[in-house]
Design a protein around this motif. Structure first.
Motif, short mmCIF file in Angstrom:
data_model
loop_
_atom_site.label_atom_id
_atom_site.label_comp_id
_atom_site.label_asym_id
_atom_site.label_seq_id
_atom_site.Cartn_x
_atom_site.Cartn_y
_atom_site.Cartn_z
N UNK A 172 -26.18 17.08 6.86
CA UNK A 172 -24.95 17.86 6.66
C UNK A 172 -23.75 16.93 6.45
N UNK A 173 -23.68 15.85 7.23
CA UNK A 173 -22.57 14.90 7.06
C UNK A 173 -22.60 14.23 5.69
N UNK A 174 -23.79 14.05 5.13
CA UNK A 174 -23.91 13.38 3.83
C UNK A 174 -23.53 14.29 2.66
N UNK A 175 -23.42 15.56 2.91
CA UNK A 175 -23.00 16.46 1.82
C UNK A 175 -21.52 16.22 1.55
N UNK A 176 -21.14 15.96 0.30
CA UNK A 176 -19.74 15.68 -0.02
C UNK A 176 -18.81 16.76 0.54
N UNK A 177 -17.71 16.28 1.16
CA UNK A 177 -16.72 17.19 1.71
C UNK A 177 -17.03 17.67 3.11
N UNK A 178 -18.13 17.26 3.70
CA UNK A 178 -18.48 17.73 5.04
C UNK A 178 -18.01 16.75 6.12
N UNK A 179 -18.16 15.46 5.90
CA UNK A 179 -17.63 14.47 6.85
C UNK A 179 -16.13 14.37 6.61
N UNK A 180 -15.36 14.27 7.70
CA UNK A 180 -13.91 14.20 7.56
C UNK A 180 -13.43 12.80 7.19
N UNK A 181 -14.22 11.79 7.56
CA UNK A 181 -13.84 10.41 7.27
C UNK A 181 -15.07 9.53 7.26
N UNK A 182 -14.87 8.29 6.80
CA UNK A 182 -15.98 7.33 6.80
C UNK A 182 -16.47 7.09 8.22
N UNK A 183 -15.57 7.22 9.18
CA UNK A 183 -15.94 6.99 10.59
C UNK A 183 -17.06 7.93 11.04
N UNK A 184 -17.05 9.18 10.57
CA UNK A 184 -18.11 10.12 10.93
C UNK A 184 -19.47 9.58 10.50
N UNK A 185 -19.53 9.04 9.28
CA UNK A 185 -20.79 8.51 8.77
C UNK A 185 -21.15 7.19 9.45
N UNK A 186 -20.16 6.37 9.72
CA UNK A 186 -20.42 5.10 10.42
C UNK A 186 -20.99 5.39 11.82
N UNK A 187 -20.45 6.38 12.50
CA UNK A 187 -20.96 6.74 13.83
C UNK A 187 -22.39 7.30 13.73
N UNK A 188 -22.65 8.09 12.71
CA UNK A 188 -24.01 8.62 12.52
C UNK A 188 -24.98 7.47 12.25
N UNK A 189 -24.55 6.51 11.46
CA UNK A 189 -25.40 5.35 11.16
C UNK A 189 -25.69 4.56 12.43
N UNK A 190 -24.67 4.36 13.25
CA UNK A 190 -24.87 3.63 14.51
C UNK A 190 -25.85 4.36 15.42
N UNK A 191 -25.75 5.67 15.48
CA UNK A 191 -26.66 6.47 16.30
C UNK A 191 -28.09 6.33 15.80
N UNK A 192 -28.27 6.40 14.48
CA UNK A 192 -29.62 6.26 13.91
C UNK A 192 -30.20 4.88 14.24
N UNK A 193 -29.38 3.87 14.13
CA UNK A 193 -29.83 2.50 14.37
C UNK A 193 -30.12 2.27 15.86
N UNK A 194 -29.17 2.65 16.70
CA UNK A 194 -29.28 2.33 18.13
C UNK A 194 -30.26 3.24 18.88
#
Length: 141
Positions: A91-113
Motif C-alpha cells: 500500500x505504501x508503494x502505491x503512488x500517493x499513498x506514502x506521505x513522505x520518503x520517510x514512510x518508505x525508509x521506515x518500512x525498508x528498515x522494518x523489512x531489513x531489521x
C-alpha cells in the motif's frame, strides 16, 4: 542448492520434481488426493518456499532474465513475512499513498531489521528516492 539450474530445468515440477518440496519437506509425489483425504497434506505443503523462488531466480538468470531473477529473489525474502505486513508495504508503494520518503525508509528498515529482507528493503529505499524525484508523495487518494 549446490548445482546450478538452467532454463533446461524449467519447469522444475516437470523436469526436476525431486527439487520441488513444500514447506514441511513433502515432495510432489507425496501430495496426492489420497493424502489430502487422509489429512496428510496441510496448507503449508502447498505454499511456495523461499528455496523454490531462489531456484526460479537461478533459472531466470541463466535465461538472461536478470530483472525477473531479482523479482524472484525479493519474493523469496517475503515468504516468511506476515501477509498483513506485505500488504501494508504494498500500500505504501502505491503512488500517493506514502506521505513522505520517510514512510518508505521506515518500512525498508522494518523489512531489513525484523525479517532480514535486505533485497526488498533496498527496493523500497530505491522507490523512496524515485518517488521523491518524481513528486509521487503528493496525496492523491
Amino acid at each position: 542448492m549446490t548445482e546450478r539450474l538452467t532454463a533446461q530445468d524449467y519447469p522444475i515440477a516437470e523436469k526436476r520434481p525431486e527439487l520441488a518440496r513444500g514447506r514441511q519437506g513433502k515432495g510432489l509425489d507425496e501430495i496426492t488426493l489420497d493424502a489430502l483425504g487422509r489429512g496428510a497434506v496441510a496448507l503449508e505443503d502447498l505454499t511456495i518456499t523461499a528455496d523454490a523462488l531462489r531456484r526460479q531466480a537461478e533459472i531466470a538468470r541463466s535465461a538472461n532474465r536478470p530483472t525477473l531473477a531479482e523479482n524472484f529473489e525479493r519474493a523469496a525474502e517475503l515468504v516468511d513475512v506476515p501477509q498483513d505486513v506485505v500488504m501494508a508495504v504494498y500500500e505504501l508503494l502505491r503512488p500517493g499513498r506514502a506521505k513522505s520518503a520517510q514512510d518508505l525508509v521506515e518500512a525498508a528498515a522494518m523489512l531489513r531489521e525484523t525479517y532480514g529482507a535486505d533485497r526488498m528493503a533496498a527496493f523500497v529505499e530505491e522507490a523512496a528516492d524515485v518517488y521523491e524525484r518524481r513528486g509521487l508523495f503528493a496525496f492523491r487518494f
